[in-house]
Structures are given as C-alpha cells and as structure tokens.
Design an enzyme around this catalytic site. Structure first.
Site, PDB file in Angstrom:
ATOM      1  CE1 TYR A   1      -8.146   2.318  -4.021  1.00 19.88           C
ATOM      2  CE2 TYR A   1      -9.244   2.997  -2.008  1.00 19.88           C
ATOM      3  CZ  TYR A   1      -8.121   2.984  -2.815  1.00 19.88           C
ATOM      4  OH  TYR A   1      -6.994   3.645  -2.418  1.00 19.88           O
ATOM      5  CD  GLU A   2     -18.994  -1.150  -4.517  1.00 25.05           C
ATOM      6  OE1 GLU A   2     -19.983  -1.884  -4.647  1.00 25.05           O
ATOM      7  OE2 GLU A   2     -18.944  -0.202  -3.686  1.00 25.05           O
TER       8      GLU A   2
ATOM      9  CB  THR B   1     -16.023   3.162  -2.814  1.00 26.49           C
ATOM     10  OG1 THR B   1     -15.319   1.986  -3.241  1.00 26.49           O
ATOM     11  CG2 THR B   1     -16.918   2.805  -1.632  1.00 26.49           C
TER      12      THR B   1
ATOM     13  CG  ASP C   1     -11.072  -5.862  -3.267  1.00 28.67           C
ATOM     14  OD1 ASP C   1     -10.944  -5.186  -2.222  1.00 28.67           O
ATOM     15  OD2 ASP C   1     -10.113  -6.152  -3.999  1.00 28.67           O
TER      16      ASP C   1
ATOM     17  CD  GLU D   1      -9.208   8.797   4.792  1.00 24.14           C
ATOM     18  OE1 GLU D   1      -8.065   8.392   5.127  1.00 24.14           O
ATOM     19  OE2 GLU D   1     -10.099   8.052   4.361  1.00 24.14           O
TER      20      GLU D   1
ATOM     21  CD  GLU E   1     -17.263   6.077   3.314  1.00 19.13           C
ATOM     22  OE1 GLU E   1     -16.960   5.195   2.490  1.00 19.13           O
ATOM     23  OE2 GLU E   1     -17.449   7.273   2.995  1.00 19.13           O
TER      24      GLU E   1
ATOM     25  CG  ASP F   1      -4.611  -1.433   4.899  1.00 15.94           C
ATOM     26  OD1 ASP F   1      -4.395  -2.652   4.734  1.00 15.94           O
ATOM     27  OD2 ASP F   1      -3.721  -0.559   4.817  1.00 15.94           O
TER      28      ASP F   1
END
Length: 213
Positions: free
Chosen positions: A194-195, A192, A154, A69, A44, A118
């Site tokens: 955010y999801e 996630t 999104d 990350e 990921e 992003d």
C-alpha cells in the site's frame, strides 16, 4: 481492505504447519521454539500481502518476526512468499490482532508494527482502530519494558487520532514524521504494498514510533 477469496489458501496453510499457526493456544512464552535461533521478537499486526514483514526478515536476520493477519486469503499470500523464501526467522499467525494477549506472554515481544491499518473513520467504529486504548493495553502487556510501537499510515485523520490516543495513554514519542519519505529516516524505511502505491501518487506517509513509560 478485504481480499478476494483464494480457493487454494486452506490447502496451502494445511500443508505448511512449520511456517504458520492458526489461532494458536498455549504458545504464550514459547514462540522462540518456532525459530532457528532465540532472537528479539517483532510482530506485525495486519500483515496484508506480506511485503513489509518478509523484507524486514531478510534485512534483519538477527531478529525474529511474526506476521499476524486475520484474513485467510491475505495470510496465504504471505505464506506463499515464505514457502519460496524459507526464512528461518519468520513465522505466520492466522488470528485476530485483538487477541494478542491470548497468543503472547507478557513482555515476550520487542517491537509491534502497525502498517496502513484500516482507519475505521466513523466514530461508532472507534474501538476497532488498532491505536484505540484497548489495543494499546494489549501492546503494553506483550511488549518488553523497552519495547517500541511503530505505526505508519497515509490517512491523516487516523494519524492525528493515533497521536492523541497514544498521548492520552501516557506513551512517549521517539519519532513523529509527517512525510516519512522526505525525512532523515527514509533510507532505512521498508515499504508495504500500500505504501508504494500511495507514495507513488504523491501522498505523504505519516509515521510515529513510541514506547510505554
């Protein structure tokens, strides 16, 4: 989104070398040695706080996962989860997603996940988008011939850009969803942080899955 600095991050990372590597050199083709078993490897790029990757590792014990990350504070939050969970099919990498070919050998990876990257909406920042052609070239290099790229967002603008970018690169689409949570694939979806936040507000989640020809 950049997280607030975590003063404990460096010490936690230094104390857990069995779970995390920092800008690793010489690991190409050797990642399986970091896991309990040799299994298909999924990565990921941009793991955030780590909900997705840790839940995926729990859901699919027959696969190995690497969380990548660039933010130290973010990867430290993933590491905090891993210290508690002790998942033998999950490893962490503190490094830049733009350097994948420095970290992985050709055809070493089976799946690349891009979740809520992003959007970099300004035209002058196009090259920073994780579905820009330069990134696609790296994914193509590290992915196995049958490997897949899975992308969720999104942001409709980024999704439309990504469809065009992947199409221009010559990729084939296996799945395109304009509202993932209302689709036939919703039950198998792992969210996630955010999801969950965005979908709770009623925002549609866009998803595509594609592979290189």
């Amino acid at each position: 989104m950049r997280l607030r600095n975590k003063p404990w991050a460096k010490d936690l990372i230094a104390a857990n070398p069995q779970w995390i590597l920092v800008n690793p050199v010489g690991m190409q083709g050797k990642w399986q040695s970091r896991f309990a078993q040799k299994q298909p490897l999924s990565i990921e790029v941009g793991s955030g706080k780590g909900r997705f990757i840790t839940e995926m590792a729990q859901k699919y014990p027959d696969r190995n996962f690497i969380a990548i990350e660039v933010q130290e504070s973010a990867i430290a939050m993933v590491l905090k989860k891993q210290v508690d969970l002790q998942l033998d099919n999950l490893q962490l990498l503190l490094g830049d997603g733009a350097e994948l070919t420095e970290y992985f050998a050709p055809e070493e990876v089976s799946t690349v996940y891009l979740n809520f990257s992003d959007p970099w909406p300004k035209t002058r920042h196009e090259k920073r988008r994780l579905t820009y052609k330069d990134f696609l070239k790296q994914y193509e290099t590290v992915l196995q011939p049958a490997g897949e790229l899975e992308f969720k967002t999104d942001n409709q603008g980024l999704f439309e850009y990504s469809l065009i970018s992947l199409n221009h690169y010559g990729m084939e689409f296996d799945r395109v969803s304009l509202n993932l949570h209302q689709s036939q694939w919703a039950d198998d979806n792992v969210m996630t942080e955010y999801e969950q936040k965005f979908s709770a507000k009623g925002q549609p989640i866009f998803q595509l899955c594609a592979h290189f020809k």
